[in-house]
Design a protein around this motif. Structure first.
Motif, short mmCIF file in Angstrom:
data_model
loop_
_atom_site.label_atom_id
_atom_site.label_comp_id
_atom_site.label_asym_id
_atom_site.label_seq_id
_atom_site.Cartn_x
_atom_site.Cartn_y
_atom_site.Cartn_z
N GLU A 76 60.37 22.31 66.78
CA GLU A 76 61.47 22.97 66.06
C GLU A 76 60.91 23.94 65.01
O GLU A 76 61.43 25.05 64.83
N LYS A 77 59.89 23.51 64.30
CA LYS A 77 59.26 24.39 63.30
C LYS A 77 58.66 25.61 63.97
O LYS A 77 58.82 26.76 63.49
N TYR A 78 57.97 25.40 65.10
CA TYR A 78 57.36 26.53 65.81
C TYR A 78 58.44 27.51 66.27
O TYR A 78 58.29 28.73 66.12
N LEU A 79 59.53 27.00 66.81
CA LEU A 79 60.61 27.87 67.28
C LEU A 79 61.18 28.70 66.13
O LEU A 79 61.34 29.92 66.24
N LEU A 80 61.49 28.05 65.01
CA LEU A 80 62.10 28.77 63.89
C LEU A 80 61.13 29.77 63.25
O LEU A 80 61.56 30.80 62.73
N ASP A 81 59.84 29.48 63.33
CA ASP A 81 58.83 30.41 62.79
C ASP A 81 58.56 31.58 63.73
O ASP A 81 57.91 32.56 63.31
N ASN A 82 59.01 31.47 64.97
CA ASN A 82 58.68 32.49 65.97
C ASN A 82 59.91 32.98 66.72
O ASN A 82 59.84 33.32 67.90
N LEU A 83 61.03 33.06 66.02
CA LEU A 83 62.25 33.56 66.66
C LEU A 83 62.04 34.99 67.16
O LEU A 83 61.36 35.79 66.51
N PRO A 84 62.59 35.33 68.32
CA PRO A 84 62.42 36.69 68.83
C PRO A 84 63.07 37.71 67.90
O PRO A 84 64.13 37.45 67.33
N LYS A 85 62.39 38.83 67.75
CA LYS A 85 62.88 39.88 66.85
C LYS A 85 63.08 41.17 67.62
O LYS A 85 62.38 41.44 68.60
N SER A 86 64.02 41.96 67.15
CA SER A 86 64.29 43.27 67.75
C SER A 86 64.78 44.20 66.64
O SER A 86 65.98 44.26 66.36
N LYS A 87 63.84 44.84 65.97
CA LYS A 87 64.17 45.68 64.83
C LYS A 87 64.71 47.04 65.29
O LYS A 87 64.02 47.78 66.00
N SER A 88 65.94 47.31 64.91
CA SER A 88 66.55 48.60 65.25
C SER A 88 67.76 48.80 64.37
O SER A 88 68.05 47.99 63.49
N PHE A 89 68.52 49.87 64.61
CA PHE A 89 69.75 50.08 63.85
C PHE A 89 70.97 49.49 64.55
O PHE A 89 72.10 49.72 64.15
N HIS A 90 70.73 48.70 65.61
CA HIS A 90 71.86 48.01 66.25
C HIS A 90 72.46 47.02 65.25
O HIS A 90 71.73 46.29 64.57
#
Length: 287
Positions: free
Chosen positions: A9-23
């Motif tokens: 659970e800690k690993y998942l929360l520390d490595n959530l997928p990211k998608s940086k944009s203006f969406h």
């Protein structure tokens, strides 16, 4: 929550997928069904096997376990879409197409699927091990597993299947990814002989899981189940084919077979799996 669950659970929360944009909401949508929780059943199978066979590889197995959770979550997001089950609730929250829209839900599912294989390629494991894991997950989560199972499920909706056909459907749609999760734990540890035994055990476990889910759909309401239920009236489910009592009997028979199978594993592997499976082997008894 046990030790492996806490680590994952800690690993998942520390490595959530990211998608940086203006969406305005895509990154939030990308993470929503992951932070909503879930049983984490499949990743915990990977980690339990790894911890039993080669505990020093447990940290290296975390991204693999996470990849399997991403693939599973993508399948749930797509399964809930209007074109499939048209479900309103998942993991105690509104489904993504309800919170946002169908386009967002489809693209989030696609993103989690592809990101899973990025994580596998980037995992801190030998290249040949990673190739084997990618092949296993792509096969069992793809056209030889989950996808053909889903295709059969949809095509034959409202058309009654025979019991052997129903088992084929659910072995492919549900059981193969569970079996692959167990086998992948052994692949990480380069334990080829035990990998096959774990896979066969996982097929029976996956069938039990599906029968129990069919019983949950028939016997629990949305709030208690944390997902949309009473949604299988027109589907090929074990309850619709065998009735409540027949499905319960089939579940009991699989539990007996799985208990025998557990005794064939060495002590640490057996004990590790029992810590997870004790929460699930008998859940149909409490419905």
């Amino acid at each position: 929550m046990n030790r492996l669950n806490e680590q994952f659970e800690k690993y998942l929360l520390d490595n959530l997928p990211k998608s940086k944009s203006f969406h305005p909401h895509f990154e939030k949508a990308l993470q929503q069904m992951l932070v909503a929780g879930g049983k984490r059943f499949r990743p915990l199978l990977v980690l339990s096997v790894t911890d039993a066979l080669q505990p020093l590889l447990l940290r290296n197995a975390l991204p693999v376990a996470y990849a399997i959770e991403l693939l599973h979550t993508y399948s749930l997001i797509h399964d809930d879409l209007p074109v499939f089950d048209n479900a309103d609730l998942r993991r105690g929250m509104p489904t993504l197409h309800k919170t946002y829209d169908e386009v967002t839900a489809i693209l989030v599912g696609d993103a989690l699927n592809t990101h899973a294989f990025f994580l596998l390629a980037d995992a801190p494991l030998p290249a040949d091990t990673k190739v084997e894991i990618v092949k296993e997950l792509a096969r069992e989560g793809g056209i030889e597993g989950m996808i053909i199972g889903q295709a059969i499920d949809c095509w034959f909706e409202k058309k009654k299947l025979a019991l052997d056909e129903l088992k084929f459907l659910h072995i492919h749609k549900t059981a193969k990814l569970i079996a692959a999760s167990l086998k992948i734990g052994a692949i990480i540890c380069n334990e080829k002989e035990i990998a096959k035994k774990l896979y066969d055990f996982g097929i029976d476990l996956g069938l039990l899981f599906q029968i129990q889910d069919d019983l949950i759909d028939a016997l629990q309401d949305d709030t208690k189940a944390g997902k949309t239920t009473s949604n299988d009236e027109n589907k090929n489910s074990f309850v619709n084919l065998l009735g409540i009592d027949g499905a319960m009997k089939s579940a009991d028979e699989l539990v007996e077979k799985l208990e025998t199978g557990l005794e064939a594993f060495d002590t640490k592997l057996k004990n590790n799996l029992k810590k997870i499976l004790n929460n699930y082997l008998y859940r149909h008894k409490n419905l």
